[in-house]
Every structure is written in C-alpha cells, then in structure tokens.
Scaffold this motif. Structure first.
Motif, PDB file in Angstrom:
ATOM      1  N   LYS A  60      -2.989   9.735  -2.909  1.00 29.65           N
ATOM      2  CA  LYS A  60      -3.517  10.530  -3.863  1.00 29.65           C
ATOM      3  C   LYS A  60      -3.677  10.698  -5.248  1.00 29.65           C
ATOM      4  CE  LYS A  60      -2.289  14.302  -0.838  1.00 29.65           C
ATOM      5  NZ  LYS A  60      -2.577  15.689  -0.199  1.00 29.65           N
ATOM      6  N   ALA A  61      -2.367  10.433  -5.698  1.00 31.00           N
ATOM      7  CA  ALA A  61      -2.224  10.954  -6.860  1.00 31.00           C
ATOM      8  C   ALA A  61      -2.785   9.276  -7.425  1.00 31.00           C
ATOM      9  CB  ALA A  61      -0.644  10.995  -7.387  1.00 31.00           C
ATOM     10  N   LEU A  62      -3.192   8.513  -7.026  1.00 34.10           N
ATOM     11  CA  LEU A  62      -3.409   7.078  -7.939  1.00 34.10           C
ATOM     12  C   LEU A  62      -5.353   7.146  -8.304  1.00 34.10           C
ATOM     13  CD1 LEU A  62      -1.220   4.663  -6.354  1.00 34.10           C
ATOM     14  CD2 LEU A  62      -1.383   5.316  -8.499  1.00 34.10           C
ATOM     15  N   ASN A  63      -5.850   7.586  -6.984  1.00 33.11           N
ATOM     16  CA  ASN A  63      -7.016   7.874  -6.730  1.00 33.11           C
ATOM     17  C   ASN A  63      -8.010   8.996  -6.985  1.00 33.11           C
ATOM     18  OD1 ASN A  63      -7.520   5.114  -5.863  1.00 33.11           O
ATOM     19  ND2 ASN A  63      -6.957   5.319  -3.742  1.00 33.11           N
ATOM     20  N   CYS A  64      -6.685  10.032  -7.151  1.00 30.48           N
ATOM     21  CA  CYS A  64      -7.999  11.814  -7.769  1.00 30.48           C
ATOM     22  C   CYS A  64      -8.281  10.728  -8.195  1.00 30.48           C
ATOM     23  CB  CYS A  64      -6.915  12.151  -7.996  1.00 30.48           C
ATOM     24  SG  CYS A  64      -7.268  13.731  -8.470  1.00 30.48           S
ATOM     25  N   LYS A  65     -10.196  11.382  -8.418  1.00 27.30           N
ATOM     26  CA  LYS A  65     -11.155  11.785  -9.311  1.00 27.30           C
ATOM     27  C   LYS A  65     -11.067  11.845 -10.916  1.00 27.30           C
ATOM     28  CE  LYS A  65     -15.076  10.975  -6.621  1.00 27.30           C
ATOM     29  NZ  LYS A  65     -16.306  10.489  -6.856  1.00 27.30           N
ATOM     30  N   CYS A  76     -10.326  17.412  -5.173  1.00 28.25           N
ATOM     31  CA  CYS A  76     -11.927  16.323  -5.334  1.00 28.25           C
ATOM     32  C   CYS A  76     -12.236  14.941  -4.127  1.00 28.25           C
ATOM     33  CB  CYS A  76     -11.703  15.505  -6.170  1.00 28.25           C
ATOM     34  SG  CYS A  76     -10.064  14.006  -5.914  1.00 28.25           S
ATOM     35  N   GLU A  77     -13.086  14.933  -4.036  1.00 31.92           N
ATOM     36  CA  GLU A  77     -13.668  13.837  -2.957  1.00 31.92           C
ATOM     37  C   GLU A  77     -12.809  12.820  -2.212  1.00 31.92           C
ATOM     38  OE1 GLU A  77     -17.216  11.485  -3.482  1.00 31.92           O
ATOM     39  OE2 GLU A  77     -17.414  10.824  -2.022  1.00 31.92           O
ATOM     40  N   ASN A  78     -12.076  12.539  -3.054  1.00 37.22           N
ATOM     41  CA  ASN A  78     -11.187  11.203  -2.945  1.00 37.22           C
ATOM     42  C   ASN A  78      -9.728  11.766  -2.483  1.00 37.22           C
ATOM     43  OD1 ASN A  78     -13.187   9.516  -4.248  1.00 37.22           O
ATOM     44  ND2 ASN A  78     -11.767   8.677  -5.712  1.00 37.22           N
ATOM     45  N   CYS A  79      -9.502  12.589  -3.168  1.00 35.72           N
ATOM     46  CA  CYS A  79      -8.041  13.262  -2.783  1.00 35.72           C
ATOM     47  C   CYS A  79      -8.341  14.271  -1.024  1.00 35.72           C
ATOM     48  CB  CYS A  79      -7.392  14.881  -3.413  1.00 35.72           C
ATOM     49  SG  CYS A  79      -6.835  14.794  -4.693  1.00 35.72           S
ATOM     50  N   HIS A  86      -9.456   9.655   6.407  1.00 33.22           N
ATOM     51  CA  HIS A  86     -10.366   8.394   6.769  1.00 33.22           C
ATOM     52  C   HIS A  86     -11.224   8.658   5.420  1.00 33.22           C
ATOM     53  CE1 HIS A  86     -11.945  12.767   5.435  1.00 33.22           C
ATOM     54  NE2 HIS A  86     -12.306  13.152   6.836  1.00 33.22           N
ATOM     55  N   SER A  87     -10.057   7.997   3.841  1.00 27.30           N
ATOM     56  CA  SER A  87     -10.296   7.459   2.643  1.00 27.30           C
ATOM     57  C   SER A  87     -10.847   5.632   3.261  1.00 27.30           C
ATOM     58  CB  SER A  87      -9.308   7.754   2.041  1.00 27.30           C
ATOM     59  OG  SER A  87      -9.599   6.003   1.160  1.00 27.30           O
ATOM     60  N   ALA A  88     -11.802   5.481   2.987  1.00 29.23           N
ATOM     61  CA  ALA A  88     -11.659   3.493   2.990  1.00 29.23           C
ATOM     62  C   ALA A  88     -10.474   3.007   2.116  1.00 29.23           C
ATOM     63  CB  ALA A  88     -12.815   3.360   2.705  1.00 29.23           C
ATOM     64  N   ARG A 112      -8.156  -8.998  -0.320  1.00 31.37           N
ATOM     65  CA  ARG A 112      -8.914  -9.411  -1.460  1.00 31.37           C
ATOM     66  C   ARG A 112      -9.949  -8.647  -2.081  1.00 31.37           C
ATOM     67  NH1 ARG A 112      -4.947 -12.783  -2.816  1.00 31.37           N
ATOM     68  NH2 ARG A 112      -3.243 -12.938  -1.508  1.00 31.37           N
ATOM     69  N   TYR A 113     -10.846  -7.871  -1.296  1.00 28.38           N
ATOM     70  CA  TYR A 113     -12.182  -6.806  -1.905  1.00 28.38           C
ATOM     71  C   TYR A 113     -10.857  -6.039  -2.351  1.00 28.38           C
ATOM     72  CZ  TYR A 113     -14.041  -9.461   2.428  1.00 28.38           C
ATOM     73  OH  TYR A 113     -14.556 -10.492   3.071  1.00 28.38           O
ATOM     74  N   ALA A 114     -12.187  -5.780  -3.353  1.00 26.79           N
ATOM     75  CA  ALA A 114     -12.126  -4.761  -4.172  1.00 26.79           C
ATOM     76  C   ALA A 114     -11.797  -3.261  -3.693  1.00 26.79           C
ATOM     77  CB  ALA A 114     -12.671  -4.377  -5.272  1.00 26.79           C
ATOM     78  N   PRO A 115     -10.721  -2.119  -4.467  1.00 27.68           N
ATOM     79  CA  PRO A 115     -11.911  -1.204  -3.161  1.00 27.68           C
ATOM     80  C   PRO A 115     -12.499  -0.444  -3.382  1.00 27.68           C
ATOM     81  CG  PRO A 115      -9.908  -0.448  -5.829  1.00 27.68           C
ATOM     82  CD  PRO A 115     -10.017  -2.761  -5.299  1.00 27.68           C
ATOM     83  N   LEU A 116     -12.769   0.982  -2.670  1.00 29.40           N
ATOM     84  CA  LEU A 116     -14.446   1.355  -2.771  1.00 29.40           C
ATOM     85  C   LEU A 116     -14.598   2.255  -3.436  1.00 29.40           C
ATOM     86  CD1 LEU A 116     -15.357   0.068   1.058  1.00 29.40           C
ATOM     87  CD2 LEU A 116     -16.285  -0.967  -0.627  1.00 29.40           C
ATOM     88  N   GLU A 117     -13.128   3.328  -2.988  1.00 32.16           N
ATOM     89  CA  GLU A 117     -14.330   5.102  -3.398  1.00 32.16           C
ATOM     90  C   GLU A 117     -12.684   5.041  -5.307  1.00 32.16           C
ATOM     91  OE1 GLU A 117     -12.738   6.398  -0.039  1.00 32.16           O
ATOM     92  OE2 GLU A 117     -15.764   6.349   1.006  1.00 32.16           O
ATOM     93  N   GLY A 118     -11.678   4.157  -4.731  1.00 31.09           N
ATOM     94  CA  GLY A 118     -10.766   4.978  -5.973  1.00 31.09           C
ATOM     95  C   GLY A 118     -10.188   3.539  -6.556  1.00 31.09           C
ATOM     96  N   ARG A 119      -9.677   3.926  -7.056  1.00 32.28           N
ATOM     97  CA  ARG A 119      -8.982   2.566  -8.344  1.00 32.28           C
ATOM     98  C   ARG A 119      -8.155   1.474  -7.511  1.00 32.28           C
ATOM     99  NH1 ARG A 119      -7.858   7.280  -9.835  1.00 32.28           N
ATOM    100  NH2 ARG A 119      -9.322   8.002 -11.422  1.00 32.28           N
ATOM    101  N   TYR A 120      -7.365   1.602  -6.936  1.00 34.65           N
ATOM    102  CA  TYR A 120      -6.076   1.347  -5.092  1.00 34.65           C
ATOM    103  C   TYR A 120      -6.693   1.271  -3.906  1.00 34.65           C
ATOM    104  CZ  TYR A 120      -3.508   0.813  -9.227  1.00 34.65           C
ATOM    105  OH  TYR A 120      -2.490   0.682 -10.843  1.00 34.65           O
ATOM    106  N   LYS A 121      -6.442   0.285  -3.892  1.00 35.54           N
ATOM    107  CA  LYS A 121      -6.450   0.186  -2.477  1.00 35.54           C
ATOM    108  C   LYS A 121      -5.200   0.319  -1.593  1.00 35.54           C
ATOM    109  CE  LYS A 121      -8.627  -2.581   0.748  1.00 35.54           C
ATOM    110  NZ  LYS A 121     -10.143  -4.245   1.045  1.00 35.54           N
ATOM    111  N   VAL A 122      -4.232   1.527  -0.655  1.00 32.41           N
ATOM    112  CA  VAL A 122      -3.318   1.859  -1.034  1.00 32.41           C
ATOM    113  C   VAL A 122      -2.697   1.571   1.064  1.00 32.41           C
ATOM    114  CG1 VAL A 122      -1.440   3.258  -0.345  1.00 32.41           C
ATOM    115  CG2 VAL A 122      -3.092   3.680  -2.596  1.00 32.41           C
ATOM    116  N   TYR A 123      -2.287   0.589   1.079  1.00 31.19           N
ATOM    117  CA  TYR A 123      -1.823   0.437   2.720  1.00 31.19           C
ATOM    118  C   TYR A 123      -0.419   1.129   3.203  1.00 31.19           C
ATOM    119  CZ  TYR A 123      -4.922  -3.361   3.190  1.00 31.19           C
ATOM    120  OH  TYR A 123      -6.381  -3.895   3.075  1.00 31.19           O
ATOM    121  N   ILE A 124      -0.422   1.486   3.519  1.00 35.47           N
ATOM    122  CA  ILE A 124       1.021   2.891   4.387  1.00 35.47           C
ATOM    123  C   ILE A 124       1.583   1.802   5.817  1.00 35.47           C
ATOM    124  CG2 ILE A 124       1.756   4.359   4.549  1.00 35.47           C
ATOM    125  CD1 ILE A 124      -0.193   6.263   3.044  1.00 35.47           C
TER     126      ILE A 124
END
Ligand SMILES: [Zn+2]
Length: 509
Positions: A60-65, A76-79, A86-88, A112-124
C-alpha cells in the motif's frame, strides 16, 4: 451483515498499527523515504507475527495514490483495492496450498508487464519454503533479472528450508515473537472497542498461551467471545484452553517440594476430571519450573510476569535447590516428548513425577544408611551375611519353578512381586507384558501389545532389565536373560491404565 472475525477486523492497516516490530517498520519506511527499495524481501519469523500484514502495508505504501509514502492513507482507491485483496498489481500466492507450480509459471509469463494501477507490481509469496524445486527454479530465474517495477516479498516460517540461492537474493527481515505486553495491549484495545468485559488475569493467560503469535491470541479472544457472551473470566480461558490453572501448577510444585506422591497423584486426577489435556498440563509445568529456575538463579526480571506472580513464585522457589529444579525440568521435558507418541499421557506424567520423588526418597534412604554406618554394631547385625543368597527369603512359601515356560508362568505373580520390591516402575511396565516364549537362545520373551511400546522400552532400560532378571533368578534359581517384543497376541487381562493411579495411590509410601 456476515460476521467478520476479530483478527480480520483488527488487522494492522498501517505501519503505526503494526505491533511489536519496530525494527522492521523502520527499515521498510526508511527504504521508501530514501528511495532504496530492494527488488526482493524475505520476511522470516514465527506464524502470527505480522509478516503478511507488513507485506500488504508495504504494498500500500508503494502504490498509495499519495505515495510512495512511509505511511499509506488506507483510503484511496489503490489502498482500498489492496486492502480488499483485489488489486491487479498486488498478487498474493500461498505456496502452502498447492505448492505454487501454476502460480509461479504464470508469474514468469506476466512479470514483464508493467503495473496497471500503481507504481509497483508486488508479489507476496506466503510460506515460500513450500514451493516445489521446479517452482523455486522458476522463481530464481525471475529474481536473477527482476524488472524494475516489480517487487517480491517472500514470507516464511521456516527459513532453513528456503534455498540459499533464493535467500541470498533477498533483503532479509526477521520478525520477532511478540512480547507478552504487546499482545496484552492489543487485546485490551480490541476488548475496549468491542465493549467486552474481560478480567485482567484472563487477558494475561490468553496472551501467555499465544506464545508470541498475535494472530493466535486474537483468534482465541474471538472464540472466547462466543463462548462466554461478552463477559470473559479467567476460568473461561482455562476451560477453553484445557490448560492448568495457577492453583494446579503451584499445587504440583508444592507436592514435588514436599515429596508427597499422594498429593501429586491427586492433582493429576483432578486435572483429568476437569478435562485438561495432560500434554498441556505438562507443558505448563515445564514453564512453571522454568520460571522457578529463573527466580532461583536471580534472572527473574527477564520473565514477563506480574509483581504478584513474581512474589508467589519467589516464595515457592525457596523450597527448591537450583539443582533440584533442573532435575524436575529434565524429567518433565522428557515426559512432554514421550507424550507425543504415547497414548496415555496421564501415565507418562504420573511416572515422570513419581520417579522424581522416588529418586529423592532413594537419596533419603541412602542418607539414613550412611548415617547408621556411624554405629557399626547395629549396621553389621541388620545386614545379611555376605555369602547368603536371598533366594530362600524371596521364594519363601513358593515351590521353586523348574525354569520351563510353564513353570515361569505359574510363578509369574511371585516374579512380579519381586519386581515390585526392586522397581515400582519396572513393575508397572512388566504388568503390561506377559511371558510368551522361552526362545532357543535361552531368552525369555516378554510380549507387549501394540501401543504399549512405552512399557516395553521402560523395561528394556538397563536398571529395570537387571531388576527383572534378578527377580526371575530369585524364583527360578538361575538367571534367564529377557527380551521384550511387541506382539500381536492378545494379552491376558492386565492392570488397566486407569487403575495405575489408584494402584500407586494405595502402595507408594
Ligand atoms: Zn492510499
């Protein structure tokens, strides 16, 4: 509206709420502040210590608006999407559920695909140590050349099972078990906001039983709420956990200090009647004696206990020597291990405790004997002449057995009786077996039913074996070596396990 578990409802939403992991929080926040975000993190630590929560907060900290920010807004929407799962851009994989084969394959295709909504794609990837070797290989290839916009957070409860090739490519953060007071504080907060009435002693016990895992503590609180309809007492927790309450633990330690076998057995029975698990009781006894040990050794401050508890434990510790406490701890830890594979936890605990008392009694007898040595006249008169064998005395009233299997069986009760005098524990175990064969090797084979290997092994201990062979010699007239086996044959009726306590109760002095 459907019921949301307390754990989900009170899951930490931001770093400020993440209890007890200050170092980790600071490390992750600084990474964001100074723009030094690693490609991969490895969160290791016991379950329920906040690894997954920390991973989500970091995402969330990385992708927060309003971010990247050291503290996400959580609104925010991303958080909101990350919170709802259900964040992509934030993909959670549970390696424990299907060992991750398909997920990792998919991950390799899509990383390899870029993130859709945020800045980072995060795999947990949770419980990452559960991945198959193939999945690990695939993951390794990805970690070797991670795309700039991708971040991996691997979480594990078993760090040693994560391949070094993977671990070495991650920044490792070790999550500590939570402190008792941190857990207690969080429970208090939840109780207050949910308007539960809960006794302080009850909170204490919940927190203690969770052993540093916040999730366990909150789940237990959740169970207690439905169990006790809003008013939670110490007794409720004791009942639900099946643990020993303090009175029982202090009672046991007092009985051991007083060397009182009757009291020890009465307490075991009380515990059983109250429906407690013997394994749990044994574990708590281990903790209790560990506390006594620390107080005795002067390291009591390290214990997370209330002043009242410390004072009572301090009083009790005075009744023991440090050496004796260690002896008790060794015996109880062994009993706890034995219980894992022995079906009669009660018997294991009883034998362990009585053996401790027996050792103490043997010491006392030895002491009396050595004191009587001071008066040589009396000592000489009461000792048997050195060359006289005790056969005559031991078999008085019996016709000596002929040494055949039938003869041994006929005199089995005399052999048991001899055994009882030499080793009461060997006797109890021998009682669970029966002579089944006089083998060609000349050995007497004693069979035990399946599930009675505990008794078999006890009888095989050198001192008990020696006592048994000597007991046989006293009846038969010569020594017959014995061998113990697990046999499928149904045994003749023996002492039932439930009656062992009654037996000890009547006979142990
Ligand atoms: Zn936000």
């Amino acid at each position: 509206m459907s019921y949301v578990s307390l754990y989900r409802k009170y899951r930490s939403r931001n770093f400020a709420e993440l209890v007890g992991q200050t170092v980790i929080v600071q490390t992750l926040q600084n990474a964001i502040k100074h723009d030094r975000i690693a490609h991969a993190y490895l969160f290791s630590g016991p379950r329920g210590t906040g690894k997954t929560s920390a991973a989500r907060i970091f995402a969330k900290a990385l992708n927060c608006k309003k971010g990247p920010t050291p503290e996400p807004c959580d609104e925010c929407e991303n958080c909101a999407k990350i919170k709802g799962g259900h964040s992509a851009d934030v993909i959670e994989i549970d390696a424990a559920s299907n060992r991750g084969i398909d997920e990792i394959r998919e991950l390799r295709e899509r990383v390899r695909y870029a993130p859709l909504e945020g800045r980072y794609k995060v795999y947990i990837i949770d419980e990452v140590h559960m991945l198959t070797p193939e999945a690990f290989n695939a993951l390794l290839k990805t970690l070797e050349e991670p795309p700039a916009h991708t971040l991996f957070i691997l979480a594990t409860t078993e760090l040693q099972k994560v391949p070094l090739t993977i671990a070495s490519r991650c920044q490792r953060l070790d999550f500590a078990r939570l402190k008792l007071n941190d857990i207690k504080g969080q429970l208090q907060k939840i109780a207050k906001s949910e308007k539960f009435q809960i006794e302080d002693k009850a909170l204490e016990l919940i927190a203690r039983s969770a052993e540093g895992a916040m999730r366990d503590a909150i789940s237990l609180l959740d169970q207690l709420v439905s169990f006790s309809s809003g008013q939670i007492t110490y007794d409720d927790v004791v009942t639900l956990l099946g643990t020993a309450d303090e009175a029982l633990l202090f009672g046991f330690a007092d009985a051991v200090a007083a060397n009182d076998p009757n009291q020890v057995l009465a307490l075991v029975r009380k515990g059983m009647e109250e429906g407690r698990s013997m394994q749990q009781v044994t574990r708590e006894l281990v903790f209790h004696f560990r506390n006594l040990m620390h107080l005795k050794a002067g390291t009591g401050e390290a214990l997370e206990l209330t002043t009242d508890q410390l004072q009572r434990l301090g009083e009790q510790a005075k009744k023991f020597s440090l050496e004796r406490i260690k002896e008790v701890l060794r015996a109880l830890s062994r009993a706890e291990l034995d219980m894992k594979w022995h079906p009669y936890g009660r018997l294991v605990l009883e034998v362990a405790l009585l053996e401790l008392l027996e050792a103490r009694q043997a010491d006392a007898v030895a002491k009396r004997v050595s004191e009587s040595d001071v008066r040589p006249v009396i000592a000489t008169r009461t000792s048997p002449p050195p060359n006289e064998t005790p056969i005559a005395a031991a078999t008085a009233g019996h016709i000596p057995s002929d040494g055949s299997l039938a003869g041994i069986k006929d005199h089995w009760s005399a052999i048991l009786e001899n055994m009882r005098k030499k080793s009461i524990y060997g006797f109890v175990s021998l009682h669970e077996g029966e002579p089944i064969e006089l083998a060609q090797s000349g050995k007497l084979v004693i069979g035990f039913r399946k599930g009675y290997s505990f008794h078999k092994e006890r009888l095989e201990e050198a001192k008990n074996k020696e006592a048994l062979e000597e007991s046989i010699r006293e009846v038969v007239g010569h020594r017959i070596p014995v061998e113990c086996i697990i046999s499928d044959r149904p045994n003749s009726p023996t002492l039932s396990v439930n009656s062992v306590a009654e037996f000890f109760n009547g006979k142990v002095v």
